[in-house]
Design a protein around this motif. Structure first.
Motif, mmCIF file in Angstrom:
data_model
loop_
_atom_site.group_PDB
_atom_site.id
_atom_site.type_symbol
_atom_site.label_atom_id
_atom_site.label_comp_id
_atom_site.label_asym_id
_atom_site.label_seq_id
_atom_site.Cartn_x
_atom_site.Cartn_y
_atom_site.Cartn_z
ATOM 1 N N ALA A 9 0.709 -1.074 -0.032
ATOM 2 C CA ALA A 9 0.103 -0.109 0.014
ATOM 3 C C ALA A 9 0.838 1.459 0.006
ATOM 4 C CB ALA A 9 -0.736 0.070 1.320
ATOM 5 N N ALA A 10 1.814 1.228 0.764
ATOM 6 C CA ALA A 10 2.709 2.427 1.117
ATOM 7 C C ALA A 10 3.452 2.670 -0.612
ATOM 8 C CB ALA A 10 3.779 2.288 1.926
ATOM 9 N N LEU A 11 3.874 1.518 -1.279
ATOM 10 C CA LEU A 11 4.469 1.478 -2.567
ATOM 11 C C LEU A 11 3.432 2.208 -3.488
ATOM 12 C CD1 LEU A 11 6.564 -1.601 -2.889
ATOM 13 C CD2 LEU A 11 7.388 0.436 -2.804
ATOM 14 N N ALA A 12 2.235 1.836 -3.461
ATOM 15 C CA ALA A 12 1.198 2.314 -4.301
ATOM 16 C C ALA A 12 0.833 3.936 -4.196
ATOM 17 C CB ALA A 12 -0.118 1.700 -4.028
ATOM 18 N N ALA A 13 1.220 4.371 -2.944
ATOM 19 C CA ALA A 13 1.072 5.698 -2.678
ATOM 20 C C ALA A 13 2.326 6.691 -2.937
ATOM 21 C CB ALA A 13 0.876 5.797 -1.108
ATOM 22 N N ILE A 14 3.201 5.970 -3.682
ATOM 23 C CA ILE A 14 4.579 6.819 -3.955
ATOM 24 C C ILE A 14 4.117 7.476 -5.582
ATOM 25 C CG2 ILE A 14 6.910 6.586 -4.998
ATOM 26 C CD1 ILE A 14 7.532 4.478 -3.167
ATOM 27 N N ASP A 15 4.333 8.854 -5.502
ATOM 28 C CA ASP A 15 4.094 9.746 -6.615
ATOM 29 C C ASP A 15 4.763 9.136 -7.986
ATOM 30 O OD1 ASP A 15 3.519 11.363 -8.527
ATOM 31 O OD2 ASP A 15 4.348 13.335 -7.240
ATOM 32 N N PRO A 16 3.800 8.737 -8.984
ATOM 33 C CA PRO A 16 4.442 8.018 -10.102
ATOM 34 C C PRO A 16 5.300 8.960 -10.859
ATOM 35 C CG PRO A 16 1.981 8.004 -10.282
ATOM 36 C CD PRO A 16 2.235 8.829 -9.044
ATOM 37 N N ALA A 17 5.020 10.413 -10.550
ATOM 38 C CA ALA A 17 5.935 11.332 -11.412
ATOM 39 C C ALA A 17 7.560 11.168 -10.979
ATOM 40 C CB ALA A 17 5.518 12.720 -10.941
ATOM 41 N N LEU A 18 7.633 10.654 -9.981
ATOM 42 C CA LEU A 18 9.009 10.453 -9.569
ATOM 43 C C LEU A 18 9.607 9.399 -10.575
ATOM 44 C CD1 LEU A 18 8.927 10.510 -5.631
ATOM 45 C CD2 LEU A 18 9.892 12.002 -7.075
ATOM 46 N N HIS A 19 8.727 8.205 -10.584
ATOM 47 C CA HIS A 19 9.284 7.207 -11.566
ATOM 48 C C HIS A 19 9.445 7.734 -13.238
ATOM 49 C CE1 HIS A 19 9.734 3.815 -9.138
ATOM 50 N NE2 HIS A 19 8.533 4.152 -8.411
ATOM 51 N N GLU A 20 8.468 8.504 -13.623
ATOM 52 C CA GLU A 20 8.640 8.975 -14.930
ATOM 53 C C GLU A 20 9.846 9.956 -15.007
ATOM 54 O OE1 GLU A 20 4.663 10.920 -15.049
ATOM 55 O OE2 GLU A 20 3.623 8.930 -14.959
#
Lengths: 326, 299
Positions: free
Chosen positions: A206-217
């Motif tokens: 759940a904590a991983l799902a809450a990480i902002d996808p923009a960071l990965h992009e």
């Protein structure tokens, strides 16, 4: 006029009073306003008082020489005698050591695996496999302690157990796991890891799902590899949660899974497997001459240390949470 | 191999493979014992004790299961466990909602005091003996009540439910209902519990699992065998290896055969006793994440 109608008259007068006088004290007004919530709360509150707070009152027998016929209040005070006896007893250091070893071992061993599983699942591209892994690894969490211990005993059996069969397959001699003192803590800890790895990883997923996808992009644009992204984005993302859980768990350092330890005990491993809670149980309820006061004193000794630890640890966790959030 | 994988750079490919490998290892080490137990329970008893079972049932039989079916004490325990679990869980969930709703209301006068009273019991307890003496004094020893009443509420679940109510039931809804003349009791009954399906499912699972799996209270509070829940019966058979040979079919003179059958009985028993919860679990699994998250948000 009969008594009952007088009664209702008085009541209705009171009722209109409440409505008419807005100037009455605000506390009474608030209580009246919440009255239906008190009705809801009544049963749970009663339960709490009887089954949680009355035993706390009863714990005073730790300072008394409890005699059943005299009752809790009527028994004579003996001060700290029972505590002194426990601290000076032959078993004290051994039990304390066993409790702490089992706890720390469990704390350390069960920390990394759920995180590893959560990170791995996050990068799994096959959705079906991911679902299956989650489904299967969550399930053991709900198996009962009795059955878990039954499974442990069957699978570790020196003659016909699965584990020794695998050991034999690789050409090693069978190990009598349940008959080795040194094996006890590992059996306890690793079966716990096995049982709870999936369930404990839910929170990290759940904590991983809450990480902002923009960071990965952004990281992908900059050419970061998956491993780099995991190391520099996902891991820092879930670490605050992991640290707080670890801190909070140290507050329960004396609460080893006592029901499981009790079932895993046998005459051979007793030297390593006697912990505070099993000792309390034996002194109080199964000994030839059950000693209620002594047993309660040992339990209270643990409860007080636990309380202090928990309060301290909660304070630390609060500070950490603030530090990690802002 | 799909296209996405082919387009990845070499380190990413390695990562994907390594990751798949690690997950597979973790998965297999959790899953294999389960498979083994289920397979063994369906195998021939001789095959189990001679170590022929690796993955699939060997010479499949229902010998173990028929031994379990003929074992009377197991079914007495099963029946008791169902009663304790159904009645206990109904009371648990009811009490939890009763406690959680007022605690979720901002305007509940005395909320903080109640909250402290609840939370304190999670940090400090009277201990084993005072609890035992209380149950004894209430005359509940060796009765059904000892299995249901002392554990009627788990504070942790109250906190989970309270947090969920706070997050998912908007104040406007309460105001609108109050304007329409709805009182608090009606609001809980007609609106709150109807909007809280997921969390009720999760706490029902938690409570049901705890009730079904619980053995310690039964062990200290119950004396008569016909009140024993399944877990106590299992404890005798699985942990203490205390099996009533008269309950086993087959030639009593054949000791080796009987020993093998005992082992098989245990595997079948492990499977049978775990099935009721696992049947319930897939329906609730999708809500588990929600329950765990809400639980971690306390405060």
């Amino acid at each position: 006029m009969s008594m009952s109608t007088i009664g209702t008259n008085i009541k209705s007068n009171n009722a209109t009073d409440i409505k008419r006088k807005p100037g009455r004290s605000p506390i009474v007004k608030k209580i009246v306003k919440s009255r239906q919530l008190y009705i809801l709360m009544a049963l749970p509150f009663l339960y709490l008082i009887i089954f949680k707070y009355v035993p706390m009152y009863g714990a005073q027998i730790a300072f008394k020489n409890f005699v059943v016929t005299k009752g809790i209040w009527g028994s004579d005070w003996v001060g700290l005698k029972n505590f002194v006896r426990f601290v000076n007893s032959y078993d004290f250091w051994r039990i304390l050591k066993n409790t702490l070893i089992l706890s720390f071992y469990n704390l350390v061993a069960s920390f990394p695996f759920p995180i590893l599983l959560a990170l791995g699942l996050n990068y799994l591209r096959n959705r079906f496999f991911r679902k299956v892994v989650q489904m299967v690894t969550y399930a053991p969490h709900f198996i009962s302690i009795v059955v878990i211990v039954g499974i442990i005993k069957e699978l570790l059996d020196p003659r016909i157990g699965m584990v020794n069969k695998i050991i034999g397959f690789f050409g090693f001699d069978p190990i009598n796991f349940m008959g080795e003192i040194s094996m006890f803590s590992s059996i306890y800890v690793w079966s716990d890891v096995w049982q709870h790895i999936g369930f404990n990883c839910i929170i990290f997923i759940a904590a991983l799902a809450a990480i902002d996808p923009a960071l990965h992009e952004a990281a992908v644009v900059d050419g970061a590899s998956k491993f780099r992204r995991m190391w520099h984005i996902d891991l820092p993302g879930i670490m605050p949660m992991a640290i707080i859980l670890l801190i909070l768990n140290t507050g329960h350092i004396l609460d080893v899974g006592f029901e499981k330890v009790l079932l895993l005990q046998n005459p051979i491993n007793l030297k390593a497997s006697e912990i505070i809670d099993t000792y309390v149980y034996k002194v109080g309820l199964t000994a030839q001459v059950a000693n209620y006061s002594y047993s309660t004193a040992i339990g209270l000794f643990k409860s007080v240390i636990n309380l202090v630890l928990l309060l301290a640890v909660n304070k630390i966790a609060q500070k950490t949470r603030q530090a990690s959030l802002w | 191999m799909n296209i996405a994988f082919r387009n990845e750079s070499l380190p990413d490919k390695l990562f994907t493979i390594l990751n798949g490998l690690i997950i597979t290892v973790l998965f297999v080490s959790v899953f294999y014992p389960i498979i083994y137990i289920v397979s063994a329970s369906f195998s021939d008893s001789q095959a189990v004790v001679s170590g022929e079972v690796w993955l699939w049932p060997v010479r499949p039989t229902l010998e173990g299961y028929s031994a379990v079916f003929n074992y009377n004490q197991v079914w007495v325990g099963f029946k008791n466990s169902v009663i304790y679990t159904v009645a206990g869980t109904a009371i648990n969930v009811g009490m939890t909602v009763l406690a959680a709703y007022p605690l979720s209301r901002k305007d509940f006068y005395g909320k903080n005091t109640f909250m402290i009273l609840f939370m304190f019991t999670t940090m400090f307890t009277g201990g084993l003996i005072p609890n035992y003496l209380l149950v004894k004094q209430l005359g509940m020893l060796d009765s059904v009540w000892a299995m249901i009443i002392p554990g009627a509420l788990t504070v942790w679940n109250v906190i989970i439910a309270r947090t969920y109510f706070q997050m998912s039931i908007p104040d406007e809804l309460l105001e609108a209902a109050q304007l329409d003349g709805c009182n608090d009791l009606q609001f809980v009954w007609k609106i709150v519990i109807r909007l809280s399906g997921p969390i009720l499912a999760v706490i029902t699972l938690y409570y049901a699992a705890a009730n079904w799996n619980q053995y310690f209270n039964a062990m200290i509070y119950l004396k008569s065998q016909d009140l024993y829940p399944l877990q106590l019966v299992l404890k005798d058979i699985l942990v203490k290896n205390d099996i009533d040979v008269a309950m086993l079919a087959g030639d009593p003179a054949d000791a080796a055969k009987r020993e093998a059958l005992k082992t098989l009985l245990k595997y079948s028993l492990i499977v049978i006793s775990t099935v009721p919860l696992l049947l319930f679990y897939p329906f609730v699994q999708k809500y588990l994440v929600k329950g765990v998250m809400v639980g971690s948000l306390k405060g």
